[in-house]
Design an enzyme around this catalytic site. Structure first.
Site, PDB file in Angstrom:
ATOM      1  CG  HIS A 196      30.863  52.556  43.345  1.00 50.93           C
ATOM      2  ND1 HIS A 196      29.897  52.338  42.394  1.00 50.93           N
ATOM      3  CD2 HIS A 196      30.293  52.298  44.539  1.00 50.93           C
ATOM      4  CE1 HIS A 196      28.791  51.948  42.986  1.00 50.93           C
ATOM      5  NE2 HIS A 196      28.989  51.923  44.285  1.00 50.93           N
ATOM      6  CG  HIS A 223      23.857  47.079  41.696  1.00 54.57           C
ATOM      7  ND1 HIS A 223      23.613  45.895  42.318  1.00 54.57           N
ATOM      8  CD2 HIS A 223      24.886  47.633  42.375  1.00 54.57           C
ATOM      9  CE1 HIS A 223      24.443  45.741  43.333  1.00 54.57           C
ATOM     10  NE2 HIS A 223      25.219  46.782  43.395  1.00 54.57           N
TER      11      HIS A 223
END
Ligand SMILES: Nc1ncnc2c1ncn2[C@@H]1O[C@H](COP(=O)(O)OP(=O)(O)O)[C@@H](O)[C@H]1O
Ligand SMILES: [Mg+2]
Lengths: 80, 234, 755, 80
Positions: C54, C101
């Protein structure tokens, strides 16, 4: 010191959340439900104030801020 | 003349209202911060839409106690023109400047869309250039615009001509099917008995040019400016 | 200097602890060599989040280099800062980006989606830009069920869908940034692993671009915004793993968004950036305080020293590990020019926001974290931020799809109704009605048309924006599917009258350790890159989300494309709905015949197979040029591209999407099977309407660009009537509208609501 | 039969509403307030179901419908 204020919609006032929740509850396997009302539960912690002083003040705050007397009633419980 | 747009923390239509007054109508306008305490010198005050204090607790409940609100109440009690749009309307009912309350939409959803609004009374500074029965096409955008009051209050509002706008279709028919949020008697906007305080859920500042789908919001601003004797440019 | 202490209360660093942090033995050796010693527990945590996919893109970085990132309008390139910045003329620029998300939304849809919106908005205002609109691209498992009894998985999908939409509405509406467009797909592959990609665009003047560098030795470092709690501990690491049944259990405290606080933070930061007090500014997103300190130091070529005792905290007894890795929302790090501290304090006091001077910029290149006088972590910032390992993953192509042999025949009449009622095609009004899309007075074309068109008041510019990706195509052929995604985005902009400017993308894929997944990623990236070169739209940034796997399989490869364009003149703004009775309807482009990956096969026969449609960029560009020229010359009154459901659905949508109208269509002799004629998904096709007197002019224009143009009918009546090859089909327009606009709300009637 | 369900945000989870209300309460003449948490209070009325049956069902509904177990805890009280 801890106080709990319950704020509920007045019986005479429409409670759209209550209606929606009642329908959902009925669908969710409890068709025996007849009514649901949804209100707020507010926990307040206070430090360094006498209980008597706090109680008066908390009633005022519950009436003027935490609830709207046009549509809601409140109940105040002080934990001793 | 001079107008004020109040900024609460969380107001988010303040810039739009400012743009409407200053750019569209050429009215000198100030932002007034919620920590200020005076409204001296203003001829029009707007409480804009948005989520003052995050709409936490109840919409408008915390804003009601902002420092500026004392000045707002005094200004209104002295007859000043006060317009509350959406969250501004909620602040007005919480402050008891207008009767009743605004609760959750019956669908529990936020709703943003254009809506027909039937004009119910024009003997007030906010709709003086309209005719009773006119239909305004103005968008709504709210989650808690469901107007509620006890029957006696509602009857009194009707009797006094304080119900200014009702949700309708574009032909002016008022029914449950044209009621987006469950408001009592399809009420979209009301004024006080003295007719100087107007609260409405729809956003007239969003309906000022055809590129945004409607110019009907001009009726409300134009009425106010006429009342104040201002000849605007729009 | 190697002086970080080993706190007695910290767990010992065992191979298990290292593995639990997702760090491989090789990576651990690398850490040891960077530090010249063993890390302590806090430092291990820091490396683990900074070297997660990430934050570090360790798996995808080599692929991302394939994107075109430069161009005359690029003011800030991809990867340089939090978001790219593009010139839009007259001294104005836009910053925009998309972010996922997915995993947080799978666990807690409402808060997961809400905090996603909060995160992308911070990325934009960190650049000094005022956010002006949002988009969202959402994918869920199926929400419709034929059976009497709704199966549990469908119920769950609905709950995710409803929660995500409410969460986006909650955050965007409250903060006052309109959500003006997006897309929603429903497909089995997203069951258990929904995709939530959110996009934000902001506007700024060229000279207002803010940087995320810790520059100026001796400058104080400020922490502003919400207090730190134990929220989303190591969420970045969480996002870089597969979702399993256990992930629900070992979830850290879910992050709860506070849009009210973010609104204040945004206003305060934008006000502060108008002063000259700021040397650098960085949001705290994934990996919070850790990531923001080491990235600012790395960009500035400096070091940063912070004292955790000074960090505003929400909970007591937080360990350094917890404070550094917390992902509490609505926080920023600001490097302040020495001597200007008071300006910062005054503004944050005005907005009632927590703020604290927590550290200082120094010249030794270290990210040094102290608690009082005790050093609890000390890591060379540049090495931590930029020397994450890079992996060249193994790839293994999947066998190519076979061409379809034959197309099943059906009731053509019923098929259109079924397609329009399919939630992926049906009107998304149920969704965008919950979003405030009108605040900021910009919504020139409301949601529902091909692209959102937005007037940016401060810059006096009209922008168009869209997000697109047909992941079924990507599943069947990732490279071609990705090319189509770019082409469709550009086409949607062209239909609105816009010239594309630039692209942001969100790569949503499965576990990269599986060679087939990595192959899909590579193919999609190369396809996107090819498309972006063709349309002259540099990639300004984006996001990679891997490990999108449900218990069954990876999600269909989903390289979401967000594209932004500009419309020169308000008169050129064009919507996709027919406008007036009597207007002539033309098809620009071929009749087409490709049925592979079509919605027709998927919705009616539950088949996801065949070769997806191919796009020829030269033809596509000629089509877009024709559209823009026709719009500029005032010929074209509406334009709608053919995508899912083909020509049949496109024509129907043009009838029912705006003011309700019918249409009479006659294709004459085509020689095509009716199902193929109406529902094939060949690319590079647009349905336009023009005034009868302008037909010849448009035909002439199209022929100049070498684009086929054929008159297919006219607008009007109460029915949609289509004839071809001697057959006639007719639908009541009002009925089609009812089916199309009510499909999603029908599914959602009994979904659990947030209350 | 009447049941009351209190739904509160978990202790570890941020309660932005509680923070905003705490600040408002402090401003409203009670600076001694240290913390406020705001939850929901739901009153459910049921007709024609044995208490034992209702109780199990109510627990299920409280968990799955009235609260969100990821971020909230609930308490169920049945009025006898
Ligand atoms: N999640 C969403 N939020 C807001 N608008 C949406 C969303 N999903 C779809 N829309 C709007 O609905 C319309 C149709 O979307 P879509 O079917 O994806 O169009 P297209 O196939 O032309 O790209 C578009 O205007 C789009 O912006
Ligand atoms: Mg399209």
């Amino acid at each position: 010191m801890k106080a709990r204020v319950t704020v509920m919609p007045k019986k005479s006032v429409l409670d759209p959340q209550g209606v929606a929740v009642r329908d959902a509850v009925a669908q969710h396997g409890l068709p025996e439900v007849t009514s649901v009302r949804v209100g707020k539960f507010i926990e307040v912690e206070i430090n360094g104030l006498s209980e008597a002083d706090a109680e008066a003040k908390l009633h005022e705050i519950s009436r003027e801020l935490l609830s709207n007397p046009v549509i809601e009633d409140y109940e105040l419980h002080i934990e001793r | 003349m001079k107008a004020a747009v109040i900024r609460f923390p969380g107001s988010n239509c303040d810039q739009d209202c400012f743009y409407a007054l200053q750019q569209v109508f050429g009215v000198p306008t100030d932002y007034v911060w919620h920590k200020d305490t005076s409204l001296a010198g203003y001829d029009l005050v707007i409480l804009p839409g948005g989520f003052s204090y995050g709409d936490y607790l109840r919409c408008g409940a915390i804003a009601r106690y902002s420092p500026i609100m004392k000045a707002v109440v005094d200004y209104a009690n002295n007859g000043g023109l006060l317009l509350g749009i959406c969250n501004g309307f909620q602040v007005l009912t919480e402050s008891r400047l207008l009767p009743g309350a605004l609760v959750r939409n019956r669908s529990l959803h936020f709703i943003c869309e254009h809506r027909g609004l039937r004009v119910e009374a024009t003997n007030n500074p906010f709709l003086s250039v309209a005719k009773v029965g006119d239909v305004l096409n103005i968008p709504i955008a709210h989650g808690e615009g469901n107007y509620t009051a006890d029957e006696a209050t509602l009857d009194e509002l009707e009797r006094n001509g304080q119900v200014l706008l009702r949700y309708s279709d574009l032909e002016g028919n008022v029914s449950d099917a044209t009621n987006p949020n469950g408001s009592a008697r399809n009420i979209a906007g009301i004024c006080n008995a003295a007719r100087n305080v107007f609260g409405l859920m729809p956003h007239p500042e969003r309906a000022l040019e055809s590129a945004l789908g409607s110019e009907d919001g001009k009726i409300i601003f134009q009425s106010i400016l006429n009342t104040l004797g201002v000849h605007s440019v729009a | 200097m190697n002086s970080a202490v080993y706190l007695p209360e910290d767990p010992a660093i065992t191979p298990e602890v290292i593995a639990k942090h997702g760090i491989t033995p090789e990576e651990y050796e690398r850490i040891q060599s960077i530090l010249g010693r063993d890390p302590n527990y806090t430092e291990l945590g820091i490396f683990s989040v900074m070297w997660s996919e990430h934050c570090s893109y360790k798996n995808s970085r080599p692929e991302l280099r394939k994107f075109p990132t430069t161009g005359p309008t690029v003011l800030v390139k991809a990867g340089e800062e939090n978001a790219g910045v593009i010139d839009v003329g007259d001294g104005w620029a836009v910053a925009f980006k998309m972010e996922s998300h997915n995993h947080p939304s799978a666990i807690e849809p409402f808060q997961g989606a809400a905090t996603g919106v909060g995160g992308i908005i911070r990325d934009i205002f960190t650049m000094g830009a005022r956010p002006v609109f949002n988009l969202n691209s959402l994918r869920f498992g199926p929400i419709s069920s034929d059976k009497e009894q709704t199966p549990d998985n469908v119920r769950h999908n609905r709950r995710l869908f409803s929660g995500v939409v409410s969460g986006i509405a909650h955050y965007g509406n409250c903060i006052g940034i309109p959500t003006v467009g997006g897309e929603v797909y429903f497909d089995k592959s997203y069951e258990g692993n929904p995709l939530v990609n959110v996009f934000c665009l902001g506007v700024l003047k060229h000279e207002e671009i803010a940087r995320g560098a810790a520059s100026g030795i001796g400058n104080p470092v400020f922490y502003v915004g919400a207090e730190t709690g134990r929220d989303g501990l190591a969420g970045a690491a969480f996002a870089s793993r597969e979702l399993t049944e256990e992930s629900k259990e070992d979830r850290p405290a879910v992050q709860v968004g506070d849009p009210f606080k973010e609104k204040l933070l945004m206003e305060a930061c934008l006000e502060l950036l108008q002063t000259d007090a700021v040397a650098g500014i960085q949001d705290m997103g994934a990996a919070g305080l850790t990531c923001s300190t080491c990235e600012t130091a790395s960009r500035g070529g400096t070091g940063v020293e912070i004292d955790l005792e000074k960090v505003p905290k929400r909970e007591s007894n937080m360990t350094p590990y917890e404070i550094l890795l917390s992902e509490s929302q609505e926080r920023m790090l600001i490097i302040v020019k020495k001597g200007k501290e008071q300006i910062v304090k005054d503004i944050f006091i005005k907005w009632d926001l927590p703020h604290a001077e927590v550290g200082v910029v120094n010249d030794d290149g270290m990210m040094r974290v102290k608690v009082g006088d005790t050093v609890v972590a000390e890591i060379p910032a540049a090495k931590l931020a930029d020397e994450a390992p890079v992996y060249h993953r193994e790839v293994k192509p999947r066998p190519a799809q076979k061409p379809l042999e034959s197309i099943p025949c059906c009731d053509v009449q019923l098929a259109l109704r079924k397609l329009l009622a399919d939630p992926t095609i049906a009107s998304k009004e149920w969704v965008y009605r919950q979003y405030d899309h009108m605040v900021r007075l910009g919504a020139n074309i409301l949601p529902g048309s091909d692209a959102a068109v937005f007037i940016v008041r401060e810059a006096n510019k009209i922008l168009a924006a869209t997000s697109d990706c047909n992941s079924t195509y990507c599943e069947l052929d990732p490279r071609e599917g990705a090319k189509v995604a770019v082409a469709e985005a550009a086409r949607n902009l062209a239909c609105s009258g816009a010239v594309p400017l630039a692209v942001t993308d969100n790569l949503n894929f499965g576990n990269p350790h599986k060679p087939e997944n990595f192959w899909q990623l590579r193919e999609c990236v190369e396809g996107l890159a090819e498309g972006c070169v063709a349309f002259n739209t540099p990639v300004t940034g984006g996001n990679v989300s891997l490990y999108n796997e449900s218990p069954i399989a990876a999600v269909d490869p989903t390289p979401t494309v967000g594209m932004v364009g500009i419309i020169e003149d308000p008169a050129h703004v064009t919507a996709s709905f027919f406008r007036e009775e009597g207007d002539t309807i033309l098809l620009l482009g071929e009749l087409g015949s490709e049925m592979g990956g079509s919605h027709y096969l998927k919705v009616l026969y539950d088949r996801k197979e065949g070769l997806p449609p191919r796009v020829d960029f030269a033809k596509e560009i000629a089509l877009h040029d024709t559209l823009r020229a026709g719009i500029r010359q005032g010929l074209i009154r509406s334009a709608h591209d053919c995508s899912e459901g083909g020509l049949g659905v496109a024509i129907a949508e043009s009838c029912i999407g705006g003011e309700l109208t019918g249409a009479h269509i006659d294709f004459g002799a085509t020689g095509l099977q009716p199902e193929v004629l109406l529902y094939n998904e060949s690319q590079t096709r647009v349905v336009v309407s023009v005034k009868a007197e302008n037909v010849a002019a448009l035909e002439q224009l199209a022929s100049e660009y070498g684009v086929p143009a054929r008159v297919i009918g006219s607008v009007g009546g109460d029915t949609l009537r289509i004839s071809a090859d001697g057959k006639v089909w007719e639908w009541e327009a009002a009925h089609l509208k009812k089916v199309w606009s009510g499909a999603i709300s029908q599914c959602m009637l009994d979904a659990r609501q947030e209350f």
